[in-house]
Design an enzyme around this catalytic site. Structure first.
Site, PDB file in Angstrom:
ATOM      1  N   ILE A 112       9.116 -27.609 -10.447  1.00  0.00           N
ATOM      2  CA  ILE A 112       7.944 -27.836 -11.287  1.00  0.00           C
ATOM      3  C   ILE A 112       8.383 -28.558 -12.568  1.00  0.00           C
ATOM      4  O   ILE A 112       9.309 -28.093 -13.251  1.00  0.00           O
ATOM      5  CB  ILE A 112       7.252 -26.505 -11.648  1.00  0.00           C
ATOM      6  CG1 ILE A 112       7.029 -25.662 -10.379  1.00  0.00           C
ATOM      7  CG2 ILE A 112       5.936 -26.758 -12.378  1.00  0.00           C
ATOM      8  CD1 ILE A 112       6.173 -26.322  -9.329  1.00  0.00           C
ATOM      9  N   HIS A 128      12.126 -13.127 -10.445  1.00  0.00           N
ATOM     10  CA  HIS A 128      13.410 -13.381  -9.801  1.00  0.00           C
ATOM     11  C   HIS A 128      13.985 -12.057  -9.303  1.00  0.00           C
ATOM     12  O   HIS A 128      14.073 -11.080 -10.070  1.00  0.00           O
ATOM     13  CB  HIS A 128      14.392 -14.022 -10.792  1.00  0.00           C
ATOM     14  CG  HIS A 128      15.687 -14.419 -10.148  1.00  0.00           C
ATOM     15  ND1 HIS A 128      15.806 -15.547  -9.367  1.00  0.00           N
ATOM     16  CD2 HIS A 128      16.913 -13.833 -10.149  1.00  0.00           C
ATOM     17  CE1 HIS A 128      17.053 -15.648  -8.928  1.00  0.00           C
ATOM     18  NE2 HIS A 128      17.741 -14.617  -9.382  1.00  0.00           N
ATOM     19  N   ASP A 164      17.025 -20.307 -13.862  1.00  0.00           N
ATOM     20  CA  ASP A 164      16.922 -18.855 -14.032  1.00  0.00           C
ATOM     21  C   ASP A 164      17.610 -18.388 -15.311  1.00  0.00           C
ATOM     22  O   ASP A 164      18.244 -17.322 -15.344  1.00  0.00           O
ATOM     23  CB  ASP A 164      17.513 -18.115 -12.817  1.00  0.00           C
ATOM     24  CG  ASP A 164      16.872 -18.537 -11.512  1.00  0.00           C
ATOM     25  OD1 ASP A 164      15.687 -18.939 -11.547  1.00  0.00           O
ATOM     26  OD2 ASP A 164      17.533 -18.481 -10.466  1.00  0.00           O
ATOM     27  N   LYS A 618       6.709   6.193  16.478  1.00  0.00           N
ATOM     28  CA  LYS A 618       6.839   6.582  15.075  1.00  0.00           C
ATOM     29  C   LYS A 618       5.521   7.171  14.595  1.00  0.00           C
ATOM     30  O   LYS A 618       4.520   6.466  14.463  1.00  0.00           O
ATOM     31  CB  LYS A 618       7.196   5.387  14.182  1.00  0.00           C
ATOM     32  CG  LYS A 618       7.598   5.827  12.765  1.00  0.00           C
ATOM     33  CD  LYS A 618       7.552   4.695  11.762  1.00  0.00           C
ATOM     34  CE  LYS A 618       6.189   4.571  11.133  1.00  0.00           C
ATOM     35  NZ  LYS A 618       5.807   5.735  10.296  1.00  0.00           N
ATOM     36  N   PRO A 619       5.492   8.489  14.314  1.00  0.00           N
ATOM     37  CA  PRO A 619       4.285   9.049  13.710  1.00  0.00           C
ATOM     38  C   PRO A 619       4.175   8.615  12.255  1.00  0.00           C
ATOM     39  O   PRO A 619       5.158   8.157  11.659  1.00  0.00           O
ATOM     40  CB  PRO A 619       4.509  10.567  13.821  1.00  0.00           C
ATOM     41  CG  PRO A 619       5.990  10.732  13.839  1.00  0.00           C
ATOM     42  CD  PRO A 619       6.554   9.491  14.494  1.00  0.00           C
ATOM     43  N   GLY A 651       7.638   3.413   7.452  1.00  0.00           N
ATOM     44  CA  GLY A 651       7.273   2.193   8.150  1.00  0.00           C
ATOM     45  C   GLY A 651       8.194   1.037   7.818  1.00  0.00           C
ATOM     46  O   GLY A 651       8.539   0.235   8.681  1.00  0.00           O
ATOM     47  N   GLY A 652       8.619   0.969   6.549  1.00  0.00           N
ATOM     48  CA  GLY A 652       9.458  -0.130   6.116  1.00  0.00           C
ATOM     49  C   GLY A 652      10.811  -0.148   6.783  1.00  0.00           C
ATOM     50  O   GLY A 652      11.438  -1.206   6.903  1.00  0.00           O
ATOM     51  N   GLY A 655       9.575   1.348  11.301  1.00  0.00           N
ATOM     52  CA  GLY A 655       8.617   0.412  11.880  1.00  0.00           C
ATOM     53  C   GLY A 655       9.157  -0.998  11.941  1.00  0.00           C
ATOM     54  O   GLY A 655       8.960  -1.722  12.932  1.00  0.00           O
ATOM     55  N   SER A 672      -3.268  -0.653   8.895  1.00  0.00           N
ATOM     56  CA  SER A 672      -3.948  -1.627   8.046  1.00  0.00           C
ATOM     57  C   SER A 672      -3.745  -3.049   8.554  1.00  0.00           C
ATOM     58  O   SER A 672      -2.756  -3.358   9.226  1.00  0.00           O
ATOM     59  CB  SER A 672      -3.438  -1.522   6.611  1.00  0.00           C
ATOM     60  OG  SER A 672      -2.138  -2.049   6.501  1.00  0.00           O
ATOM     61  N   LEU A 695      -6.826  -2.334  13.785  1.00  0.00           N
ATOM     62  CA  LEU A 695      -6.615  -2.476  12.346  1.00  0.00           C
ATOM     63  C   LEU A 695      -7.837  -2.012  11.554  1.00  0.00           C
ATOM     64  O   LEU A 695      -8.603  -1.186  12.014  1.00  0.00           O
ATOM     65  CB  LEU A 695      -6.253  -3.935  12.040  1.00  0.00           C
ATOM     66  CG  LEU A 695      -5.068  -4.481  12.857  1.00  0.00           C
ATOM     67  CD1 LEU A 695      -4.846  -5.962  12.571  1.00  0.00           C
ATOM     68  CD2 LEU A 695      -3.803  -3.690  12.580  1.00  0.00           C
ATOM     69  N   CYS A 728     -11.425   5.451  11.564  1.00  0.00           N
ATOM     70  CA  CYS A 728     -11.333   3.992  11.609  1.00  0.00           C
ATOM     71  C   CYS A 728     -12.679   3.331  11.873  1.00  0.00           C
ATOM     72  O   CYS A 728     -12.915   2.211  11.416  1.00  0.00           O
ATOM     73  CB  CYS A 728     -10.303   3.563  12.653  1.00  0.00           C
ATOM     74  SG  CYS A 728     -10.497   4.355  14.245  1.00  0.00           S
TER      75      CYS A 728
END
Length: 923
Positions: A112, A128, A164, A618-619, A651-652, A655, A672, A695, A728
């Site tokens: 930029i 950053h 930076d 995975k519950p 989940g991270g 999942g 979601s 979803l 849902c």
């Protein structure tokens, strides 16, 4: 950029706080991170006057552009800002025309010009992902890991003409865990906290409180993007340094070494604690000590004598395998027979010869079925051998598992020795005396037929939403646990009895499992009530009751999965025949939500198992306990080990590993829309897994003046408040015809005031606690937004003043189409009512369909022609007419548009877990 690879994006929400000072902003950047920053800044009341992002790629806009265009924000897609180092005048003029007071660069890959950076009143701020001045440059997260930093974090700084180097506005940091990866750091901290940090930074500027702290050059470093040729592993260093090098280059570009003359890329490194497992040596170029191929993966050694384990290997042709499978398994080791056993073998050989009368001699390699045996011969063989070997437990399916004579004898000998007996299931139960019964709950990972702690020993608390108390500690699974579960499921599918089992026998086991679930229904419903907040009576009937029905329904399908015979042009005179076969996919992953923990497990896993697959499930992290109790019941039902694996955790981490795993062939997800989108992307990038997604929703319910009003009120209440609104297909918006609106509202309020809020184990309770604290706080925030936007709160909207996470049933009216309440799903006990003009059928249909979601919908009217007209035009996977929430195990369930694709329940659900093979034969 390296640090953006394979991010497991989670739905993000910050508490909404309305500040007095607001700014006009230009968003310059891209990616899902940029999209979330944009959305949160607008939610806080700042005006985004322009978005500058990258051009569409392959006809697809960047996520930031998609969100901005949907909101009507001006979007500019310049391929570049400079030519030969000089700003492009037309681009700069277009930028200046929007009148921004601050440039916000959440993630930007373009250069930029400084006359753009310095143009706004407040200049420009940049995100950053490192603690500056360390790791300046484009691969900051990677280098944080490569250098073995103990802390990671991000900086938001004022842009200057350096790389930076600008003054620091805000910094946040977090510890680096020993086995963290780029993905886990990003998902756990840098993504969610980075969004919060950007929002906070903008507000500090708006309030005139933003600092400008010059960066020190002490500790400053700059590292560029790594090229593949520079990523070869050096083994002449300690194990931790090797581990850091591998995880810092995972997934892109990948650290590599040379094995058996070819380049092999190493993925999924973790430090090895405890003793080194036994394994087969493997020579690796540059090592002073051979690696070991073990059941956990490839063990590598550092110069300090310590070790690390690598879970996956990728070859130059792109093929990726679990490191544990580097060497072929080979033949199983044969047991040596005693003299007595040799006599028994000869007697069994004579039985085979008597059945296989067309075979001159039964040799070691003789195959029972290839020699002409049929199903009746199996029964005869089993019964004759049981007579000869008194007390031997032999089943028909045992013959199918060992069809060669030598394998059959080995199997018989092992049975006679007792070596084949299943290990007794050991369960470290958490025991609670509650609800007039003793409840026994497993709390560990369930892998390959055993309950065991997570590989890293980590646990987390699962909480009772009724009072906020801790129920127990649950294993917090690691990537290594997922890999072991997948390996078990793969072995069970490829070599275990499940993959070879007769379809009717498979159905028999699923029927038995359903019977056991019904036998334990009170215990399961009690666990569901204390872990999820479900009212016990509803849990008994729906959460557990429908789960039992689902397994029975799909058990009946096991032996009815059929292909077709297809006439083709070449059938005559060439005598060709084409037919199709329906085959299981292999190892499937299932990720389920927290609103119906057991029922969502049943909806997906019953179809998956009926089709003949194995699974890793995975519950939801906040509701793991009924899934683990279910695992215990599968052992009692006789489901072979490895077929079902339950992995509690985040989940991270869990999942994401499921999405990326090369041995998983299908992933079914309920949750979601943002996470569903990222799962789909990860599944595509890894190995093109088949995906089905259920979803988000914003289901419209249209109530016409000619309806049965008593029924419409009763069903309308259920459409919103059923299961505390954590449903849902809940009616996210009610459209009520103007002439009956006031009377409908009056009757609803009468009924809402009668609802009893309280302990879900109390049989008279109508409305229990919300599932967890964060969700309750989100609902309160939802109500605050509704009030601030001008919707009328006529009842509720507050937390109930008692222990636990109780939310008052809430009713809003005067909700206009542009409002947040009209567009966003609450997933809670919040009724959102809008009027529509009398007789305006097409108008209300247009409003009802004006949503990106399409899960369910409903209409109430006595006019069947009108009902059918409306149902044909509603854009939703399910339409209810004069009823609501009436799902059945035989009826397909799934959404349209951004509510996902693929079906649960009914015959269609089976096809989500099958593949079609066409076979053409000339005879």
């Amino acid at each position: 950029m390296l640090w953006t690879a394979n991010q497991f994006i989670r739905k993000f929400s910050t508490a909404t706080v309305y500040y007095q000072n607001k700014l006009k902003l230009a968003l310059i950047g891209q990616s899902l991170f940029g999209q979330e920053v944009y959305s949160q800044l607008r939610k806080e009341g700042h005006k985004v006057v322009g978005v500058f992002t990258v051009p569409d790629k392959d006809g697809k806009a960047d996520p930031l552009a998609v969100a901005a265009e949907k909101d009507g924000t001006p979007v500019f897609k310049f391929p570049r800002w400079r030519v030969k180092g000089k700003p492009i005048p037309d681009v700069v003029n277009a930028y200046k025309s929007i009148g921004a007071e601050l440039n916000v660069l959440p993630f930007c890959s373009q250069f930029i010009p400084m006359n753009v950076i310095d143009h706004p009143k407040h200049g420009s701020i940049i995100y950053h992902p490192s603690i500056l001045p360390a790791h300046r440059g484009a691969s900051a997260i990677n280098w944080t890991l490569i250098h073995g930093d103990k802390k990671a974090g991000f900086s938001i700084f004022w842009a200057d003409d350096g790389l930076d180097t600008g003054p620091i506005l805000l910094q946040r940091e977090c510890p680096v865990e020993p086995n963290d990866t780029v993905d886990t750091l990003y998902n756990r901290f840098l993504f969610p906290e980075g969004i919060k940090g950007m929002v906070e930074a903008v507000q500090l500027i708006a309030d005139g409180k933003a600092p400008r702290v010059p960066q020190s050059e002490e500790g400053a470093s700059y590292e560029g993007i790594q090229k593949k040729e520079n990523c070869k592993v050096s083994f002449n260093q300690p194990a931790e340094a090797i581990h850091n090098w591998i995880r810092g280059h995972d997934k892109v570009p990948g650290a590599w070494t040379v094995i058996d003359g070819q380049v092999v890329t190493l993925y999924g490194s973790s430090l090895l604690g405890g003793s080194v497992p036994t394994g087969q040596p493997l020579d690796i170029e540059g090592t002073s000590k051979p690696g070991l191929v073990t059941s956990n993966g490839l063990v590598l050694f550092g110069t300090d004598g310590k070790a690390l384990v690598v879970r996956n290997l990728q070859f130059e042709d792109g093929k990726m395998i679990p490191a544990a499978k580097y060497f072929s398994a080979g033949e199983s080791v044969s047991v040596e027979l005693t003299e007595e056993e040799k006599t028994t073998a000869q007697q069994i050989r004579a039985i085979w010869k008597g059945i296989l009368s067309n075979v001159p001699e039964v040799e070691e390699s003789t195959d029972f079925f290839k020699s002409g045996a049929a199903s009746m011969d199996v029964v005869r063989l089993v019964e004759e051998i049981k007579q000869k070997c008194d007390g031997l437990q032999l089943q028909n399916e045992d013959v199918y598992m060992a069809t060669k004579f030598e394998d059959f004898i080995q199997m018989i000998v092992r049975k006679l020795r007792g070596e084949d007996k299943e290990e007794e299931l050991i369960v470290d139960h958490v025991i609670k005396n509650i609800n007039n019964m003793t409840v026994k709950m497993p709390h560990q990972c369930f892998i390959n037929g055993r309950f065991e702690d997570a590989e890293n020993g980590k646990t987390y608390d699962t909480v009772n939403p009724t009072d906020g108390s801790v129920i127990c500690k649950v294993s917090y699974a690691s990537v290594g646990d997922v890999d072991r579960a997948v390996a078990a499921a793969k072995d069970a599918f490829e070599t275990g009895p499940w993959g070879k089992m007769n379809a009717r026998d498979r159905g028999r086991l699923l029927y038995k499992l359903a019977d056991l679930m019904e036998e334990h229904q009170e215990e399961l419903a009690t666990i569901e009530a204390i872990d999820s907040g479900a009212v016990y009576t509803l849990a008994l009937k729906t959460h557990v009751g429908m789960s039992v029905q689902t397994f029975r329904y799909f058990a009946g399908w096991c032996d009815k999965i059929q292909g077709t015979t297809i006439p083709i042009n070449q059938a005559r005179p060439n005598h060709n025949l084409t037919f199709t076969k329906k085959e299981p996919l292999g190892v499937c992953a299932i990720v389920i939500p927290w609103n119906y923990p057991l029922m969502m497990l049943a909806w997906k896993s019953a179809a998956c198992l009926a089709a003949g697959n194995t699974l890793v499930l995975k519950p939801a992290q906040v509701t793991p306990l009924t899934a683990l109790k279910f695992a215990e019941l599968t052992v009692k039902a006789g489901i072979p080990k490895g077929v079902i694996n339950i992995i509690p955790g985040s989940g991270g981490l869990v999942g994401q590993r499921m999405s990326d795993h090369p041995d998983i062939r299908k992933l079914g997800f309920t949750g979601s829309t943002p996470i569903g989108k990222h799962i789909m992307k990860s599944c595509a990038l890894s190995n093109l897994k088949k995906v089905s997604l259920e979803l988000g929703g914003k289901s419209p319910l249209i109530i016409f003046q000619d309806c049965d009003l008593d029924k419409a009120v009763r069903m309308g209440m259920g459409s919103v408040f059923f299961n505390k609104g954590e449903n849902c297909i809940a009616a996210g918006r009610l459209f009520v015809e103007e002439s009956i609106h006031d009377e409908f509202l009056r009757r609803v309020l009468e009924e809402v005031k009668k609802m009893k809020i309280g302990d879900p184990l109390d049989r008279s309770t109508d409305h229990g606690p919300q599932n967890h604290r964060a969700h309750m706080e989100k609902l309160l925030e939802y109500c605050e937004i509704g009030k601030k936007e001008g919707a009328t709160l006529v009842y509720g909207g507050q937390q109930v003043q008692r222990p636990g996470y109780f939310m008052e049933p809430t009713v809003f009216t005067d909700v206009e189409d542009h409002m947040y309440l009209a567009k966003e799903e609450s997933f809670g006990p919040i009724m959102v009512i809008s009027k529509f003009k009398d007789g305006d059928v097409d108008g209300v249909l247009q409003r009802a369909n004006d949503t990106e979601f399409g899960l369910a919908s409903g209409v109430f009217t006595r006019d069947i022609s009108k009902a059918m007209y409306v149902s044909e035009r509603l854009e939703a996977g399910t339409v209810f007419i004069n009823t609501y929430n009436k799902t059945d195990v035989a009826s397909p369930f799934g959404g349209f548009k951004q509510s996902g694709f693929g079906k649960d329940l009914g015959e269609e659900a089976l096809h989500e877990y099958l593949r079609t093979k066409a076979v053409t034969v000339e005879y």
